[in-house]
Design an enzyme around this catalytic site. Structure first.
Site, PDB file in Angstrom:
ATOM      1  N   GLU A 200      21.385  14.562  50.076  1.00  0.00           N
ATOM      2  CA  GLU A 200      22.560  15.417  49.969  1.00  0.00           C
ATOM      3  C   GLU A 200      22.215  16.748  49.300  1.00  0.00           C
ATOM      4  OE1 GLU A 200      24.064  11.213  48.808  1.00  0.00           O
ATOM      5  OE2 GLU A 200      22.151  12.272  48.993  1.00  0.00           O
TER       6      GLU A 200
ATOM      7  N   CYS B   8      24.907   8.811  45.239  1.00  0.00           N
ATOM      8  CA  CYS B   8      24.684   8.161  43.954  1.00  0.00           C
ATOM      9  C   CYS B   8      25.588   8.761  42.878  1.00  0.00           C
ATOM     10  CB  CYS B   8      23.214   8.265  43.544  1.00  0.00           C
ATOM     11  SG  CYS B   8      22.659   9.944  43.169  1.00  0.00           S
TER      12      CYS B   8
ATOM     13  N   CYS C 266      24.379  12.758  43.000  1.00  0.00           N
ATOM     14  CA  CYS C 266      24.735  13.467  44.234  1.00  0.00           C
ATOM     15  C   CYS C 266      26.241  13.641  44.373  1.00  0.00           C
ATOM     16  CB  CYS C 266      24.181  12.714  45.441  1.00  0.00           C
ATOM     17  SG  CYS C 266      22.382  12.766  45.529  1.00  0.00           S
TER      18      CYS C 266
ATOM     19  N   ASP D 259     -13.201 -14.145  49.959  1.00  0.00           N
ATOM     20  CA  ASP D 259     -13.114 -13.283  51.141  1.00  0.00           C
ATOM     21  C   ASP D 259     -13.366 -11.808  50.848  1.00  0.00           C
ATOM     22  OD1 ASP D 259     -12.482 -15.555  52.561  1.00  0.00           O
ATOM     23  OD2 ASP D 259     -10.322 -15.203  52.507  1.00  0.00           O
TER      24      ASP D 259
ATOM     25  N   GLY E 277      -3.897 -17.050  50.006  1.00  0.00           N
ATOM     26  CA  GLY E 277      -4.312 -18.300  50.629  1.00  0.00           C
ATOM     27  C   GLY E 277      -3.241 -19.372  50.555  1.00  0.00           C
TER      28      GLY E 277
ATOM     29  N   ALA F 168       2.968 -22.001  46.389  1.00  0.00           N
ATOM     30  CA  ALA F 168       3.643 -21.730  45.115  1.00  0.00           C
ATOM     31  C   ALA F 168       4.870 -20.851  45.316  1.00  0.00           C
ATOM     32  CB  ALA F 168       2.661 -21.059  44.153  1.00  0.00           C
TER      33      ALA F 168
END
Length: 358
Positions: free
Chosen positions: A57, A84, A93, A208, A277, A283
């Site tokens: 804006e 906002c 704004c 990895d 992994g 988890a």
């Protein structure tokens, strides 16, 4: 008063402006704004370009003022997100629109952030006509992960993995590089670019040695790189690629998914892309903090090897974890694949926990 055809057209343009800002504005949402004159013609446009920069804006108002002092007086501001109502890195704004003399504001998505919300009420209290909800679904989709993160008050979590037809993410010897096709790997980089955190476990880094950057078709890092986060207590040598200078990195010495997400939220991270992994995946699933699952399925069998997820404690089919498929896309072979990289179509499934869909 409902929206006019000119305002609808302006909202479509505002959505284009927001999308054009790119995906990496997190922790801020993508927002576009179009200022309309009373006759429906466009005065100025604006988009938010990142934390600390003017909001959409304000950018539009500034451009209007540069054209002619007071050009925004009596105008309609068409915005993809409710203006906002708070002072953060920039001013509110809602107050900028009031000061500019805007007569009407049409916005799409209500601001889910309790800190920034309330702009509509402030505008109405100042005598400005306010219309909400125009193309709200499109605006919400544009900031899907950000919106959900604000609602949850933790980062949105996408878990991505690649698997064979028989559910193997790596061969028995641990090799996994070519489980997915080159087309699928390029698609993964597209999704990485939409996130602000790449997350793996310490074992994945040790074994990895992934770099976890966003790269182009020539394997070159591009754009603003996400924060690369390693979870776990294992000490890792600084020579691991995740700690190189191609992007920021961090190790969180915890095995608690919620504690990890709390710390990332504190660091203003909003979208986690988990490529860890099987242990890390299990988890996060067990903790109930996986919001989206992206799976690339390659059309071959291994018969043995590593599973994509560790033991979830499920012993009967009735208790199976059953996310809902929300998208299925066939990724055709990439003609640019190097010789020896056997290219066959891969299938990308996007799934969400059923609780999300209710």
């Amino acid at each position: 008063m409902s929206e006019t055809s000119a305002e609808r057209t302006a909202m479509l343009r505002a959505l284009e402006l927001a999308a054009g800002a790119g995906p990496q504005l997190l922790p801020n949402p993508r927002v576009g704004c179009v200022l309309l004159a009373p006759d429906g013609t466009t005065i100025a446009e604006g988009r938010h370009r990142g934390p600390g920069t003017p909001h959409a804006e304000v950018e539009a108002l500034t451009r209007a003022e540069e054209q002619a002092p007071g050009a925004a007086r009596g105008a309609t501001a068409v915005v993809t997100l409710e203006p906002c109502n708070h002072t953060g890195r920039t001013g509110p704004c809602a107050q900028a629109l009031i000061a500019a003399g805007v007569a009407r504001v049409v916005f799409a998505q209500a601001d889910p952030n309790p800190i920034a919300a309330g702009g509509a009420a402030t505008l109405r209290a100042a005598g400005i006509d306010v219309e909400s909800g125009l193309l709200a679904d499109r605006a919400g989709a544009l900031n899907r992960a950000w919106t959900r993160a604000v609602e949850l008050q933790r980062p949105f979590v996408t878990w991505k993995f690649a698997t064979t037809l028989d559910g193997r993410s790596a061969a028995a010897d641990g090799t996994s590089r070519w489980v997915s096709s080159r087309a699928a790997r390029l698609d993964t980089h597209r999704l990485r670019a939409e996130c602000d955190v790449m997350l793996v476990g310490a074992r994945t880094v040790a074994v990895d040695d992934p770099e976890l950057t966003v790269r182009d078709e020539r394997d070159r890092p591009v754009g603003v790189q996400p924060l690369r986060v390693v979870v776990g207590h294992r000490d890792l040598p600084p020579t691991k690629r995740i700690f190189n200078d191609r992007g920021p990195s961090l190790q969180l010495r915890s095995h608690d998914p919620r504690a990890v997400l709390d710390e990332l939220w504190r660091r203003e991270r909003r979208h986690v892309f988990c490529e860890g992994g099987p242990t890390l995946a299990a988890a996060f699933l067990a903790a109930g903090v996986v919001d989206e699952i992206v799976v690339y399925v390659a059309p071959f069998l291994l018969g043995a090897g590593h599973s994509a997820v560790a033991d979830l404690g499920i012993t009967t089919i009735a208790d199976a974890y059953r996310p809902e498929v929300v998208d299925l896309t066939v990724l055709p072979p990439d003609p640019g694949a190097p010789e020896g990289d056997a290219e066959q179509p891969n299938v990308r499934f996007t799934l969400e926990p059923r609780a999300r869909r209710q």
